[in-house]
Design a protein around this motif. Structure first.
Motif, PDB file in Angstrom:
ATOM      1  N   HIS A  21     -16.950 -12.594 -28.783  1.00 59.64           N
ATOM      2  CA  HIS A  21     -16.144 -11.605 -29.511  1.00 59.64           C
ATOM      3  C   HIS A  21     -15.838 -12.117 -30.914  1.00 59.64           C
ATOM      4  O   HIS A  21     -15.643 -13.326 -31.123  1.00 59.64           O
ATOM      5  CB  HIS A  21     -14.841 -11.309 -28.767  1.00 59.64           C
ATOM      6  N   PRO A  22     -15.749 -11.236 -31.887  1.00 63.39           N
ATOM      7  CA  PRO A  22     -15.424 -11.664 -33.253  1.00 63.39           C
ATOM      8  C   PRO A  22     -13.988 -12.156 -33.363  1.00 63.39           C
ATOM      9  O   PRO A  22     -13.137 -11.825 -32.532  1.00 63.39           O
ATOM     10  CB  PRO A  22     -15.648 -10.397 -34.086  1.00 63.39           C
ATOM     11  N   GLY A  23     -13.734 -12.938 -34.400  1.00 69.68           N
ATOM     12  CA  GLY A  23     -12.387 -13.459 -34.622  1.00 69.68           C
ATOM     13  C   GLY A  23     -12.243 -14.872 -34.107  1.00 69.68           C
ATOM     14  O   GLY A  23     -13.064 -15.356 -33.325  1.00 69.68           O
ATOM     15  N   PRO A  24     -11.193 -15.557 -34.528  1.00 71.32           N
ATOM     16  CA  PRO A  24     -11.000 -16.959 -34.121  1.00 71.32           C
ATOM     17  C   PRO A  24     -10.715 -17.106 -32.632  1.00 71.32           C
ATOM     18  O   PRO A  24     -10.016 -16.298 -32.024  1.00 71.32           O
ATOM     19  CB  PRO A  24      -9.801 -17.416 -34.962  1.00 71.32           C
ATOM     20  N   THR A  25     -11.292 -18.168 -32.055  1.00 73.11           N
ATOM     21  CA  THR A  25     -11.089 -18.479 -30.643  1.00 73.11           C
ATOM     22  C   THR A  25     -10.610 -19.917 -30.517  1.00 73.11           C
ATOM     23  O   THR A  25     -11.157 -20.826 -31.151  1.00 73.11           O
ATOM     24  CB  THR A  25     -12.394 -18.303 -29.843  1.00 73.11           C
ATOM     25  N   VAL A  26      -9.603 -20.113 -29.693  1.00 78.51           N
ATOM     26  CA  VAL A  26      -9.043 -21.436 -29.434  1.00 78.51           C
ATOM     27  C   VAL A  26      -9.312 -21.803 -27.978  1.00 78.51           C
ATOM     28  O   VAL A  26      -9.158 -20.979 -27.077  1.00 78.51           O
ATOM     29  CB  VAL A  26      -7.522 -21.452 -29.711  1.00 78.51           C
ATOM     30  N   TYR A  27      -9.745 -23.038 -27.753  1.00 74.32           N
ATOM     31  CA  TYR A  27      -9.980 -23.561 -26.401  1.00 74.32           C
ATOM     32  C   TYR A  27      -8.819 -24.475 -26.048  1.00 74.32           C
ATOM     33  O   TYR A  27      -8.609 -25.510 -26.685  1.00 74.32           O
ATOM     34  CB  TYR A  27     -11.293 -24.324 -26.374  1.00 74.32           C
ATOM     35  N   LEU A  28      -8.045 -24.119 -25.041  1.00 77.06           N
ATOM     36  CA  LEU A  28      -6.886 -24.896 -24.595  1.00 77.06           C
ATOM     37  C   LEU A  28      -7.257 -25.614 -23.306  1.00 77.06           C
ATOM     38  O   LEU A  28      -7.436 -24.977 -22.263  1.00 77.06           O
ATOM     39  CB  LEU A  28      -5.682 -23.978 -24.381  1.00 77.06           C
ATOM     40  N   ALA A  29      -7.404 -26.924 -23.379  1.00 75.77           N
ATOM     41  CA  ALA A  29      -7.827 -27.715 -22.222  1.00 75.77           C
ATOM     42  C   ALA A  29      -6.890 -28.900 -22.047  1.00 75.77           C
ATOM     43  O   ALA A  29      -7.248 -30.053 -22.313  1.00 75.77           O
ATOM     44  CB  ALA A  29      -9.270 -28.178 -22.392  1.00 75.77           C
ATOM     45  N   ILE A  77      -8.634 -20.849 -21.607  1.00 76.69           N
ATOM     46  CA  ILE A  77      -7.854 -21.930 -20.996  1.00 76.69           C
ATOM     47  C   ILE A  77      -8.615 -22.541 -19.828  1.00 76.69           C
ATOM     48  O   ILE A  77      -9.026 -21.829 -18.904  1.00 76.69           O
ATOM     49  CB  ILE A  77      -6.484 -21.412 -20.502  1.00 76.69           C
ATOM     50  N   ALA A  78      -8.803 -23.860 -19.876  1.00 81.91           N
ATOM     51  CA  ALA A  78      -9.337 -24.600 -18.731  1.00 81.91           C
ATOM     52  C   ALA A  78      -8.143 -25.013 -17.881  1.00 81.91           C
ATOM     53  O   ALA A  78      -7.468 -25.999 -18.172  1.00 81.91           O
ATOM     54  CB  ALA A  78     -10.123 -25.817 -19.210  1.00 81.91           C
TER      55      ALA A  78
END
Length: 402
Positions: free
Chosen positions: A242-250, A275-276
């Motif tokens: 998907h467009p736009g910023p993505t944050v990975y929270l692990a 989220i992991a």
């Protein structure tokens, strides 16, 4: 450990795998690795209690295991070593091997110290800890905390008490300090000199003084992080496109309430959050912009996100850098503080102590809007690409078995 297993097998070294068990034991099965469980196995509850009692989180007067557990595991490991003719034991935080290796007379190789090794604090490179090892220093100024952590790590016996009581009872060498608790006979230092700030030659030349076991030695290898043989689910792939910023929270070895606080802060931003959750039940947090998963192959996720937020363990920081992805670290103990500080000095990361989690929204926004962090991460990515940590480590281990 799976990376080392693959590299050792490729060299033709005979390898046996043993574990105390626990919630991630199934990853061995999924990787097709045969293994043995020593002791009674670890339930999810016991594993969570172990994490909560770990260095930098639990009371330094305890040793993460009770004395009976330590003795049980030490004797089970020593018997296993003898029965299978083990000459070298390799571990990544099975601390009871510090005693069982002595009981069985085998050489111990570790990598669980990561970059937290004596030449670092002898050069006063440790940052002020987010959570002081000694609770009495909770309100100490940063300059004092930094001075003490660099000066006293090989002088304090924090977390060593239980191990030393059992060592005395079994008649084997004790563990003289917290620093020694993190070192084997050979400790692999899995970081490139450009990030660590110490040359490979200086690590090899280090010799133990007061507060260490005399046999302790160091060797530099390249980055060591997991490439889990776990497919990336289609729903996750779709979410990441998907467009736009993505944050990975692990934040995987973290109390669930801390993860929830982080999600609350991030959810106010116009971003997508993957989220992991690993063993945490966080399904109620899911929305059209927040996806909750279990164990994910981070080496496949991180190249597709704009920012990784982790607690700063060796695996997650190195996976982020190998992916060219900036890192926002929320460290829980001093080794994670150091990992983040090393990358922060390179401009590729920022750190946020857990008590300051209210600032997460602002800091994440700043990092997403500042391309210099990504450029710095990409510089480290190129350096990592030239290093083969698993093969370097396997060659050292193989040499030790001769």
């Amino acid at each position: 450990m799976l990376e080392l297993h693959r590299a050792l097998t490729s060299l033709g070294v005979q390898v046996r795998v043993a574990t105390h068990g626990g919630p991630h034991e199934r990853l061995l099965t999924e990787a097709g690795v045969a293994y043995d469980v020593l002791g009674p196995g670890l339930s999810d509850a016991r594993s969570a209690a172990f994490v909560a009692s770990a260095i930098g989180q639990g009371d330094p007067r305890q040793s993460m295991y009770d004395d009976a557990e330590i003795r049980l595991y030490v004797q089970a490991e020593a018997e296993y070593f003898r029965r299978h003719g083990i000459t070298v034991a390799v571990t990544g935080f099975t601390l009871t091997t510090l005693l069982s290796s002595r009981l069985a007379g085998v050489r111990l190789i570790t990598e669980h110290a990561g970059s937290f090794v004596p030449p670092v604090f002898e050069r006063r490179l440790l940052p002020a800890p987010s959570r002081p090892v000694d609770p009495r220093l909770k309100h100490a100024p940063d300059w004092l905390s930094r001075f003490l952590i660099n000066r006293t790590t090989n002088r304090t016996t924090a977390y060593c008490g239980g191990f030393n009581r059992v060592a005395e009872a079994l008649g084997v060498e004790q563990i003289p300090s917290l620093a020694a608790l993190l070192l084997g006979d050979l400790s692999l230092v899995p970081e490139i000199p450009e990030v660590l700030g110490i040359s490979a030659a200086d690590l090899t030349a280090w010799r133990p003084g007061k507060g260490y076991r005399p046999s302790s030695r160091l060797a530099n290898v390249g980055p060591l992080f997991a490439h889990l043989n776990v497919p990336l689910p289609n729903r996750v792939e779709k979410f990441l496109t998907h467009p736009g910023p993505t944050v990975y929270l692990a934040m995987t070895s973290t109390p669930p309430n801390l993860v929830r606080q982080a999600v609350d802060a991030l959810s106010t931003l116009d971003i997508r959050i993957l989220i992991a959750g690993t063993i945490h039940d966080l399904k109620d947090l899911a929305t059209d912009r927040i996806m909750i998963e279990g164990v994910l192959p981070s080496h496949l996720v991180m190249p597709q996100v704009d920012l990784a937020i982790t607690t700063g363990g060796q695996g997650s920081t190195q996976t982020a850098m190998a992916s060219g992805t900036p890192l926002l670290g929320i460290p829980l103990h001093i080794e994670q503080d150091l990992n983040i500080a090393l990358l922060e000095r390179q401009g590729a990361a920022r750190h946020l102590p857990p008590p300051h989690l209210s600032q997460l929204t602002q800091l994440a926004t700043e990092m997403l809007n500042n391309p210099s962090h990504q450029r710095a991460a990409e510089r480290i990515q190129k350096l990592y690409a030239a290093a083969d940590g698993p093969t370097q480590a396997a060659e050292l281990i193989a040499h030790a078995t001769i």
